[in-house]
Design a protein around this motif. Structure first.
Motif, short mmCIF file in Angstrom:
data_model
loop_
_atom_site.label_atom_id
_atom_site.label_comp_id
_atom_site.label_asym_id
_atom_site.label_seq_id
_atom_site.Cartn_x
_atom_site.Cartn_y
_atom_site.Cartn_z
N PRO A 66 0.38 -43.49 6.99
CA PRO A 66 -0.88 -43.05 6.38
C PRO A 66 -0.92 -41.63 5.81
O PRO A 66 -1.81 -41.34 5.02
CB PRO A 66 -1.88 -43.17 7.54
CG PRO A 66 -1.05 -43.00 8.77
CD PRO A 66 0.28 -43.59 8.44
N SER A 67 -0.01 -40.70 6.19
CA SER A 67 -0.13 -39.34 5.65
C SER A 67 1.24 -38.69 5.54
O SER A 67 1.85 -38.32 6.56
CB SER A 67 -1.04 -38.47 6.52
OG SER A 67 -1.01 -37.14 6.06
N ASN A 68 1.73 -38.53 4.32
CA ASN A 68 2.99 -37.87 4.08
C ASN A 68 2.96 -36.41 4.55
O ASN A 68 3.89 -35.93 5.21
CB ASN A 68 3.32 -37.88 2.58
CG ASN A 68 3.63 -39.26 2.06
OD1 ASN A 68 4.77 -39.69 2.02
ND2 ASN A 68 2.60 -39.98 1.63
N LEU A 69 1.91 -35.70 4.22
CA LEU A 69 1.86 -34.28 4.51
C LEU A 69 1.75 -34.02 6.01
O LEU A 69 2.35 -33.06 6.53
CB LEU A 69 0.69 -33.63 3.76
CG LEU A 69 0.71 -33.82 2.24
CD1 LEU A 69 -0.43 -33.05 1.59
CD2 LEU A 69 2.04 -33.40 1.64
N SER A 70 1.03 -34.87 6.72
CA SER A 70 0.96 -34.73 8.19
C SER A 70 2.32 -34.94 8.83
O SER A 70 2.70 -34.21 9.75
CB SER A 70 -0.05 -35.72 8.77
OG SER A 70 -1.36 -35.42 8.35
N LEU A 71 3.07 -35.94 8.35
CA LEU A 71 4.40 -36.19 8.90
C LEU A 71 5.30 -34.98 8.66
O LEU A 71 6.01 -34.53 9.56
CB LEU A 71 5.00 -37.44 8.27
CG LEU A 71 6.33 -38.00 8.80
CD1 LEU A 71 7.54 -37.27 8.25
CD2 LEU A 71 6.36 -38.01 10.31
N PHE B 223 7.39 -28.55 -3.26
CA PHE B 223 8.70 -28.99 -2.79
C PHE B 223 9.87 -28.27 -3.46
O PHE B 223 10.93 -28.12 -2.82
CB PHE B 223 8.86 -30.49 -3.02
CG PHE B 223 8.04 -31.35 -2.10
CD1 PHE B 223 8.51 -31.72 -0.86
CD2 PHE B 223 6.78 -31.80 -2.49
CE1 PHE B 223 7.76 -32.52 -0.01
CE2 PHE B 223 6.02 -32.60 -1.66
CZ PHE B 223 6.51 -32.95 -0.41
N LEU B 224 9.72 -27.84 -4.69
CA LEU B 224 10.85 -27.31 -5.43
C LEU B 224 10.86 -25.78 -5.52
O LEU B 224 11.94 -25.19 -5.64
CB LEU B 224 10.87 -27.89 -6.86
CG LEU B 224 10.91 -29.42 -6.97
CD1 LEU B 224 11.02 -29.84 -8.43
CD2 LEU B 224 12.05 -30.01 -6.15
N HIS B 225 9.72 -25.15 -5.46
CA HIS B 225 9.66 -23.70 -5.56
C HIS B 225 9.96 -23.06 -4.20
O HIS B 225 9.53 -23.57 -3.15
CB HIS B 225 8.29 -23.24 -6.05
CG HIS B 225 8.00 -23.67 -7.46
ND1 HIS B 225 6.91 -23.23 -8.17
CD2 HIS B 225 8.68 -24.49 -8.31
CE1 HIS B 225 6.92 -23.76 -9.38
NE2 HIS B 225 7.97 -24.54 -9.48
N LYS B 226 10.63 -21.94 -4.22
CA LYS B 226 11.08 -21.31 -2.98
C LYS B 226 9.93 -20.95 -2.04
O LYS B 226 10.10 -20.93 -0.82
CB LYS B 226 11.91 -20.07 -3.29
CG LYS B 226 13.28 -20.39 -3.86
CD LYS B 226 14.11 -19.13 -4.06
CE LYS B 226 15.51 -19.49 -4.60
NZ LYS B 226 16.34 -18.28 -4.80
N LYS B 227 8.78 -20.64 -2.58
CA LYS B 227 7.63 -20.27 -1.74
C LYS B 227 6.73 -21.46 -1.46
O LYS B 227 5.66 -21.30 -0.85
CB LYS B 227 6.84 -19.16 -2.42
CG LYS B 227 7.60 -17.84 -2.50
CD LYS B 227 6.73 -16.72 -3.09
CE LYS B 227 7.51 -15.41 -3.13
NZ LYS B 227 6.68 -14.30 -3.70
N GLY B 228 7.14 -22.66 -1.85
CA GLY B 228 6.33 -23.85 -1.62
C GLY B 228 6.26 -24.21 -0.14
O GLY B 228 7.21 -24.00 0.62
N GLU B 229 5.15 -24.80 0.27
CA GLU B 229 4.94 -25.14 1.68
C GLU B 229 6.02 -26.06 2.23
O GLU B 229 6.39 -25.97 3.41
CB GLU B 229 3.56 -25.80 1.85
CG GLU B 229 3.22 -26.15 3.29
CD GLU B 229 1.86 -26.81 3.44
OE1 GLU B 229 1.56 -27.30 4.55
OE2 GLU B 229 1.08 -26.83 2.46
N PHE B 230 6.54 -26.95 1.39
CA PHE B 230 7.52 -27.93 1.87
C PHE B 230 8.90 -27.73 1.23
O PHE B 230 9.72 -28.65 1.22
CB PHE B 230 7.01 -29.35 1.59
CG PHE B 230 5.66 -29.61 2.18
CD1 PHE B 230 5.47 -29.64 3.55
CD2 PHE B 230 4.55 -29.80 1.35
CE1 PHE B 230 4.22 -29.87 4.10
CE2 PHE B 230 3.30 -30.03 1.89
CZ PHE B 230 3.13 -30.06 3.27
#
Length: 440
Positions: free
Chosen positions: A116-121, A265-272
Motif C-alpha cells: 500500500p505505500s512505497n514511501l513508507s516502505l 531518487f536521482l539527485h544527491k540531496k534527494g530523500e531517497f
C-alpha cells in the motif's frame, strides 16, 4: 516430529504477530510446495560438482524479499525473525534486538510497486540504516524499472530507451500518486508542465518504435525475448493512460510526479537517493549467493573470474554510463529479471560449473512468489531457495490470502535453513547436514 520453535525469539508484546506465526518447527517437508522433485532425489543432482564442504555464512543471515511497498509486512517480518522489537505503535517505531545486532539483514529486492505505500516502505528500510543494522539491499526488477523509466525520461530518446517509461506499467502508478499527494498537491505544480498531448509524447514510445525495436534488439535478445517485449509494450501502451485515469491522475499529474521522483531518487540531496546508491546486484556469504532472480552462463563465468565485488561495481557503472537498452537486456540485468524462461538469457551446465568453481552451491532468491512458504529447488543443476513468500497486502488479496504477509528465511551454521511464513503451519527447518545431502 514437531517441536517448539527454537530459532526465533519474539517478544510477548508482539501478540498480534505471534498469533499469525507458526509456533512449532518440523523438518523441511518434501511435498511439492516445499521442494521440487530434483531436490528430493538426493544424491542424483549436483554431487559430482561438489569438491569442498558447504560453507555457511560467518554470521546469521535474515533474508526478506519482495516486500513490495508494504512497510507493515516488512516490519512484522523483521519482528518475526527476531531482529527488531517494536517500541511504539506505528511504522519506524522499532529498535534492534541482540540477535539483530549480530545478524545481517539481506533485503532481496522489489521494495517498490503494488502497495500500500512505497514511501513508507522506503522509510522503514532507511530506519534500519539509521540504527546501524547490517543491511544488504539487493536490486529487484521492480526497483530497477523505476530508475530505468526516470532515466529514460531524463535522457535523449532513442529506439532503445523510449519504451522504458510506459514499460513500468500500472504497478508504478500508486508510487506516482503517493509522490504527487505528498510533495506536489498543495503547490503550483502545473507551472512549466506541458499539455496533456505533449506529456503523452514525452512519456510514450512513438509508433516508429514498434517497427524499429525488433531490428534494434536483434542479436542482443533472443527471438522469444523480442516477441515478448513487443507484445508486452502493445499491451502496456494501450492500458497505461487508462490506469492512470482510474487512479485519478492525468498524464500531466504523472509527468509532474515523475520529475519529482527524479529529484527524490536521482539527485544527491534527494530523500531517497540512498536507495539506489546502496543497492547491490549480488552478495556471497560462504557458499550461498543472494540475489533477486537467478543467473546465466555469462554471469556465472564473471563471478568465477572476477567475483561479486566486480559484479556489483559493474552493475552501478553500467547503470550510470551505459545506454539503457544495453544495460537492461544484459546478463547483469538478467540477474534480477530471469525466471529461466526461453526468453531469458540461458543458464546451462557450463554456467553451473563456473558457479560451483566460484564456491557457490546455493542460490537464495526472491522474484518467484510462493503461497505456502519457502521452497528448495534444483534449477539447471543448481540449488535455489525460493524465498518470496508474498508479503504485500495487495498481492495477497489477489491470491486469496488474508491480510499482510509475515515471514523470513533464516540461514546460519548452527541451525541450518529455516523458513518462517504465516501461510505455513510450521517453521520449515533443514539442518546443515540435511542441506548437504541434496548434493548426495
Amino acid at each position: 516430529m514437531q517441536s517448539p520453535l527454537p530459532a526465533v525469539s519474539v517478544r510477548s508484546e508482539h501478540a498480534d504477530i505471534i498469533a499469525r506465526l507458526p509456533n512449532e518447527w518440523a523438518p523441511w517437508p518434501d511435498d511439492s510446495g516445499s521442494t521440487n522433485a530434483m531436490a528430493r532425489e538426493t544424491g542424483q543432482t549436483t554431487a559430482h560438482h561438489i569438491k569442498r564442504k558447504l560453507k555457511w555464512p560467518s554470521r546469521p543471515v535474515v533474508f526478506i524479499s519482495d516486500p513490495h511497498a508494504d512497510a507493515t509486512a516488512f516490519e512484522a517480518s523483521l519482528v518475526a525473525a527476531g531482529v527488531v522489537k517494536k517500541t511504539h505503535d506505528g511504522l519506524c517505531q522499532f529498535k534492534l534486538t541482540k540477535t539483530g545486532r549480530r545478524s545481517e539483514i539481506i533485503i532481496g529486492g522489489d521494495c517498490l510497486d503494488k502497495g500500500p505505500s512505497n514511501l513508507s516502505l522506503l522509510r522503514s528500510v532507511k530506519h534500519l540504516y539509521r540504527l546501524d543494522a547490517r543491511v544488504t539491499l539487493l536490486a529487484g526488477n521492480h526497483d530497477l524499472r523505476l530508475i530505468m523509466g526516470l532515466l529514460a525520461l531524463a535522457r535523449q530518446k532513442d529506439i532503445g530507451n523510449q519504451h522504458f517509461f510506459v514499460r513500468m506499467g500500472k504497478k508504478v502508478i500508486p508510487l506516482f500518486k503517493e509522490v504527487f499527494e505528498q510533495y506536489l498537491a498543495d503547490t503550483h505544480w502545473q507551472k512549466n508542465i506541458p499539455s496533456e498531448d505533449a506529456c503523452r509524447k514525452e512519456l510514450f514510445p512513438s509508433d516508429k518504435w514498434f517497427e524499429e525495436f525488433p531490428y534494434h534488439a536483434a542479436g542482443q535478445l533472443t527471438s522469444e525475448g523480442v516477441e515478448r517485449e513487443v507484445r508486452k509494450m502493445h499491451s502496456k501502451t494501450h492500458s497505461f493512460e487508462k490506469n492512470c485515469h482510474a487512479a485519478g491522475l492525468s498524464l500531466r499529474h504523472v509527468y509532474a510526479a515523475s520529475l519529482q521522483c527524479q529529484k527524490l531518487f536521482l539527485h544527491k540531496k534527494g530523500e531517497f537517493h540512498w536507495f539506489y546508491r546502496k543497492m547491490k546486484l549480488v552478495a556471497k556469504r560462504g557458499s550461498f549467493l543472494f540475489l533477486h532472480a537467478g543467473l546465466d552462463d555469462t554471469m556465472g563465468e564473471l563471478l568465477l573470474k572476477n567475483g561479486t565485488g566486480y559484479a556489483n561495481k559493474a552493475f552501478h557503472r553500467n547503470l550510470k554510463h551505459r545506454d539503457l537498452f544495453g544495460f537492461y537486456y544484459s546478463s547483469i540485468a538478467n540477474t534480477f529479471r530471469t525466471k529461466y524462461r526461453d526468453a531469458d538469457l540461458p543458464l546451462t551446465e557450463r554456467g553451473v560449473k563456473a558457479v560451483h568453481k566460484a564456491g557457490i552451491h546455493v542460490v537464495v532468491q526472491g522474484h518467484i512468489n510462493r503461497q505456502e512458504g519457502q521452497r528448495v529447488t534444483v534449477k539447471k543443476g543448481l540449488v535455489h531457495v525460493e524465498a518470496d513468500i508474498t508479503l504485500d497486502e495487495h498481492s495477497r488479496q489477489n491470491e486469496g490470502l488474508e491480510g499482510f504477509g509475515i515471514g523470513a528465511t533464516l540461514i546460519n551454521k548452527h541451525q541450518g535453513l529455516i523458513g518462517i511464513s504465516c501461510d505455513y503451519p510450521t517453521a520449515k527447518v533443514m539442518k546443515p547436514d540435511a542441506l548437504r545431502q541434496i548434493y548426495g
